[in-house]
Design a protein around this motif. Structure first.
Motif, mmCIF file in Angstrom:
data_model
loop_
_atom_site.group_PDB
_atom_site.id
_atom_site.type_symbol
_atom_site.label_atom_id
_atom_site.label_comp_id
_atom_site.label_asym_id
_atom_site.label_seq_id
_atom_site.Cartn_x
_atom_site.Cartn_y
_atom_site.Cartn_z
ATOM 1 N N THR A 1 3.329 -0.657 4.053
ATOM 2 C CA THR A 1 2.742 0.604 3.678
ATOM 3 C C THR A 1 3.741 1.499 3.432
ATOM 4 N N TYR A 2 3.810 2.421 2.565
ATOM 5 C CA TYR A 2 4.870 3.141 2.193
ATOM 6 C C TYR A 2 4.262 4.589 2.133
ATOM 7 N N ASN A 3 4.369 5.193 3.108
ATOM 8 C CA ASN A 3 4.014 6.714 3.639
ATOM 9 C C ASN A 3 4.967 7.771 3.142
ATOM 10 N N SER B 1 9.316 -0.317 11.596
ATOM 11 C CA SER B 1 9.177 0.503 10.496
ATOM 12 C C SER B 1 10.561 1.263 10.170
ATOM 13 N N MET C 1 -3.928 13.702 -0.624
ATOM 14 C CA MET C 1 -3.329 12.408 -0.313
ATOM 15 C C MET C 1 -4.431 11.250 -0.725
ATOM 16 N N ARG D 1 0.610 -0.976 0.066
ATOM 17 C CA ARG D 1 -0.049 -0.026 0.061
ATOM 18 C C ARG D 1 0.914 1.202 -0.130
ATOM 19 N N THR E 1 -4.602 6.699 -1.475
ATOM 20 C CA THR E 1 -3.994 5.611 -0.950
ATOM 21 C C THR E 1 -4.193 4.487 -1.860
ATOM 22 N N GLN F 1 0.543 5.618 0.251
ATOM 23 C CA GLN F 1 -0.120 6.780 0.610
ATOM 24 C C GLN F 1 0.929 7.961 0.276
ATOM 25 N N ARG F 2 0.448 8.662 -0.588
ATOM 26 C CA ARG F 2 1.293 9.769 -1.293
ATOM 27 C C ARG F 2 0.298 10.994 -2.058
ATOM 28 N N ASP G 1 4.113 11.052 2.755
ATOM 29 C CA ASP G 1 4.269 12.455 3.641
ATOM 30 C C ASP G 1 4.999 12.192 4.825
ATOM 31 N N ALA G 2 4.779 11.128 5.505
ATOM 32 C CA ALA G 2 5.615 10.551 6.593
ATOM 33 C C ALA G 2 7.053 10.309 6.582
ATOM 34 N N ARG H 1 7.940 7.334 5.748
ATOM 35 C CA ARG H 1 8.262 6.156 6.432
ATOM 36 C C ARG H 1 7.480 4.881 6.078
#
Length: 371
Positions: A301-303, A317, A189, A176, A191, A178-179, A305-306, A308
């Protein structure tokens, strides 16, 4: 004061197995060698625990408290060392019996998220391409849908090299992201997901597919943009009629090579489906504790914004998404955590099987004696 110092927890899987083995008089043939190899360790384990409990009784005597505490400390260290030795032996058994595959069939397929999911699939494929190159493994594309330069709704490829299964096997599952997509002018943003399939291709597999069950179609290979680049029909579409599995291969410019590769890919799908079915039956009792960890479950999960990345299996993480996708130290750090978690899970499962085997054998012996 009794019970104050007797704090070691004997409920770990290894401890439980050694206690069961010590009290078992007969072993089944399934894990007989393992049981026999660890029989001495199990006897020692039971004796040490009994001695520890007897030593605890000395805490009732004020004159012997100091000596008893010291003895209990030494006994606990011996128990831990014995348990650790048994764990090392079982770990080695797993490593020796874990199949290796120098060749893998992988597929990255866009999930929810529309165009952004297809872009993410392209990013994941590029990451695997960099990883294979860094590890000196060969990667060759067998089929893709979309644009190899921009976005991919689906791409299949073969990875070949020493340690391929160990390195890429843990990638199977739903990824997943998130960007904020570059295609979204509003800056919202998003997903999106993609699903990664990993199928080992074992050499000289005894379950090789029967060619009488395979329907072949030969097509002209496609070039950039989807146009047909060859006049000869070198690409191969193969369908296994009993299972309905189908593959397409245009990796080579020669039809026979594509045909052989298509057969390997079909064989990998069929064999892994059979293994998955057997594993489902075996895992049903522990799924409520661990989850199936199959390709239908979200694994990472590839976030952006964070900055992380979280692996949902080992709950670890790392920060540095760019470094991760560049196959930097963040990737290797998270990979080691995932491998440790997966191996420990495999070890726990093996020990559970050993315990169940002993219980079943003892139950069978008890029933026979009662008759």
């Amino acid at each position: 004061m009794r019970g104050l110092y007797f704090v070691r927890n004997f409920s770990t899987a290894i401890d439980t197995y050694l206690l069961h083995l010590c009290s078992s008089s007969k072993h089944s043939k399934l894990h007989q060698r393992v049981h026999e190899e660890l029989h001495h360790a199990s006897t020692l384990h039971c004796n040490l625990i009994q001695t520890l409990r007897e030593t605890e009784e000395l805490l009732e005597n004020p004159d012997l408290v100091s000596e008893a505490i010291e003895d209990m400390k030494n006994l606990k260290e011996e128990i831990d060392a014995n348990s650790h030795s048994a764990r090392e032996f079982l770990s080695e058994q797993i490593k020796q019996n874990t199949p290796t595959a120098p060749k893998l069939y992988m597929e990255v397929k866009a999930g929810v998220g529309g165009l952004e999911a297809a872009i993410f699939s392209k990013d994941m494929f590029d990451f695997y391409l960099r990883l294979a190159d860094k590890l000196s493994m060969d990667l060759s594309v067998t089929e893709f849908k979309g644009s190899i330069d921009r976005n991919l709704s689906n791409i299949s490829f073969i990875i070949e090299g020493s340690g391929a299964l160990e390195r890429f096997g843990c990638e199977a599952g739903v990824h997943r992201v998130q960007r904020i997509p570059t295609t979204d002018a509003s800056g919202r943003m998003h997903t999106s997901t993609c699903a990664v399939t990993v199928l080992p291709m074992y050499e000289n597999d005894v379950n090789e597919v029967n060619l009488k069950d395979v329907e072949f179609q030969f097509l002209r290979s496609s070039g950039p943009g989807g146009q047909r680049r060859d006049k000869a029909a070198t690409a191969v579409y193969a369908k296994h009629k009993p299972t309905g599995f189908a593959v397409f291969c245009e990796q080579s410019r020669f039809q026979e090579q594509n045909r052989e590769m298509a057969i390997e890919m079909l064989n990998a799908r069929i064999m892994n489906a059979a293994l998955a079915s057997a594993e489902t039956l075996k895992s049903s009792t522990r799924a409520k504790h661990f989850g199936m960890m199959g390709r239908n479950e979200k694994i990472r999960t590839y976030n952006f914004d964070a900055d992380r990345i979280v692996d949902h299996r080992c709950k670890e993480s790392v920060h540095g998404v760019s470094d991760y996708f560049s196959v930097g130290k963040q990737y290797f750090s998270l990979y080691e955590s995932v491998q440790t978690f997966l191996f420990n899970q495999q070890l726990d499962t093996f020990v559970e099987e050993l315990i169940a085997d002993l219980k079943e054998q003892n139950s069978s012996c008890g029933s026979a004696e009662s008759r």
